[in-house]
Design a protein around this motif. Sequence first.
Motif, short mmCIF file in Angstrom:
data_model
loop_
_atom_site.label_atom_id
_atom_site.label_comp_id
_atom_site.label_asym_id
_atom_site.label_seq_id
_atom_site.Cartn_x
_atom_site.Cartn_y
_atom_site.Cartn_z
N ALA A 1 0.86 -1.18 0.00
CA ALA A 1 0.00 0.00 0.00
C ALA A 1 0.90 1.23 0.00
N PRO A 2 0.43 2.34 -0.59
CA PRO A 2 1.23 3.56 -0.57
C PRO A 2 1.01 4.34 0.73
N ALA A 3 2.07 4.96 1.22
CA ALA A 3 1.98 5.86 2.36
C ALA A 3 1.72 7.27 1.87
N PRO A 4 1.20 8.16 2.72
CA PRO A 4 0.95 9.55 2.29
C PRO A 4 2.20 10.25 1.76
N ASP A 5 3.39 9.87 2.25
CA ASP A 5 4.62 10.53 1.79
C ASP A 5 5.23 9.86 0.57
N GLY A 6 4.51 8.88 -0.01
CA GLY A 6 4.99 8.21 -1.20
C GLY A 6 5.76 6.93 -0.96
N ALA A 7 6.00 6.58 0.29
CA ALA A 7 6.71 5.33 0.59
C ALA A 7 5.85 4.13 0.19
N GLU A 8 6.52 3.03 -0.14
CA GLU A 8 5.82 1.78 -0.38
C GLU A 8 5.82 0.98 0.92
N LEU A 9 4.64 0.59 1.36
CA LEU A 9 4.48 -0.19 2.58
C LEU A 9 4.19 -1.64 2.20
N ARG A 10 4.80 -2.57 2.93
CA ARG A 10 4.63 -3.98 2.64
C ARG A 10 4.41 -4.76 3.93
N VAL A 11 3.60 -5.81 3.86
CA VAL A 11 3.43 -6.71 4.99
C VAL A 11 3.28 -8.13 4.46
N SER A 12 3.86 -9.10 5.18
CA SER A 12 3.78 -10.50 4.77
C SER A 12 3.97 -11.39 6.00
N VAL A 13 3.52 -12.63 5.88
CA VAL A 13 3.72 -13.64 6.92
C VAL A 13 4.96 -14.44 6.57
N VAL A 14 5.91 -14.54 7.52
CA VAL A 14 7.14 -15.26 7.23
C VAL A 14 7.22 -16.61 7.93
N SER A 15 6.47 -16.79 9.04
CA SER A 15 6.47 -18.09 9.71
C SER A 15 5.28 -18.16 10.66
N GLU A 16 5.00 -19.38 11.11
CA GLU A 16 3.87 -19.56 12.03
C GLU A 16 4.05 -20.85 12.82
N GLU A 17 3.75 -20.78 14.11
CA GLU A 17 3.76 -21.96 14.97
C GLU A 17 2.42 -22.03 15.70
N ARG A 18 1.88 -23.24 15.76
CA ARG A 18 0.55 -23.43 16.37
C ARG A 18 0.65 -24.55 17.40
N ASP A 19 0.12 -24.29 18.59
CA ASP A 19 0.13 -25.26 19.68
C ASP A 19 -1.31 -25.50 20.11
N GLU A 20 -1.88 -26.61 19.68
CA GLU A 20 -3.27 -26.90 19.98
C GLU A 20 -3.50 -27.09 21.47
N ALA A 21 -2.54 -27.72 22.16
CA ALA A 21 -2.71 -27.96 23.59
C ALA A 21 -2.73 -26.65 24.37
N ALA A 22 -1.86 -25.71 24.00
CA ALA A 22 -1.80 -24.41 24.68
C ALA A 22 -2.82 -23.42 24.11
N ARG A 23 -3.48 -23.82 23.01
CA ARG A 23 -4.45 -22.96 22.32
C ARG A 23 -3.80 -21.63 21.91
N THR A 24 -2.65 -21.75 21.30
CA THR A 24 -1.88 -20.56 20.93
C THR A 24 -1.34 -20.70 19.51
N GLN A 25 -1.42 -19.60 18.77
CA GLN A 25 -0.83 -19.53 17.43
C GLN A 25 0.02 -18.27 17.37
N VAL A 26 1.29 -18.43 17.01
CA VAL A 26 2.22 -17.30 16.91
C VAL A 26 2.62 -17.13 15.45
N THR A 27 2.18 -16.02 14.87
CA THR A 27 2.47 -15.72 13.48
C THR A 27 3.50 -14.59 13.42
N VAL A 28 4.58 -14.79 12.71
CA VAL A 28 5.58 -13.74 12.56
C VAL A 28 5.28 -12.96 11.28
#
Length: 246
Positions: free
Chosen positions: A156-183
């Motif tokens: 997405a573009p920023a107001p000052d013209g910068a290009e902004l980016r976001v992506s998922v690089v890794s993920e760990e899920r623990d069903e027993a702890a009911r927790t998901q950690v997404t980087v």
Amino acid sequence: MHPADFYTGIVADLYGPLKSYSQEAAPYASFIREAGQPALELGCGDGDPLLALLDLGLDVDGVDSSADMLDRCRARSTSQREPALYHQRMESLDLPRHYRAVFLAGPTFTLLPDDATALAALRAIRAHLAPDGQALIPLFIPSPTPVADMGRVRTAPAPDGAELRVSVVSEERDEAARTQVTVWRYERHLDGESTVEDRPWTVHWHTRAGFEALAAEAGLAVAAVESSPDGTDLRFRLRAGDNPPV
């Protein structure tokens, strides 16, 4: 980084331009009018739907763990009444008044990283409810990020013209702890200069029975529950219970 500090710095800067959905005010306005005022939005972020509720003339305060997001909220406000905003964590609220309506706009409660923190937050909500008050708490069980979406970049573009980016690089899920950690990887690029930062985003989910037990321990009674057909989305209405918090 503590999970409560996720929405700070570059994440707060990129939140508005990259967010794909804003909460509508109407459902929360209906809840406030039914439960009564004053109202409190927990995890109000940059002001959706808090600012729209203020524009409707409703008496609503906001709390968020990110000072950066609260600054964005103040900057976005066009209300004649300056919003009363508090930089506090949900599990350690210490506010000057009690509320007849306490709500989260979306399942922000699941960003509390474990049951102990969730219980502390429910006790804090109980302590700030007026005797006839109600709390509205949506919950959800996250799905794992599809393999095809790992590494996929949104821009997405920023107001000052910068290009902004976001992506998922890794993920760990623990069903027993009911927790998901997404980087998540957040990037800002402008005129040959770049800022890149990876942030772990923790989601801790609750079963219906487990959440009801936590609410009871906090001195809250379940007034109503709405559930999606598959049970992955829940909306709890809570009120002060007859028994004091444990």
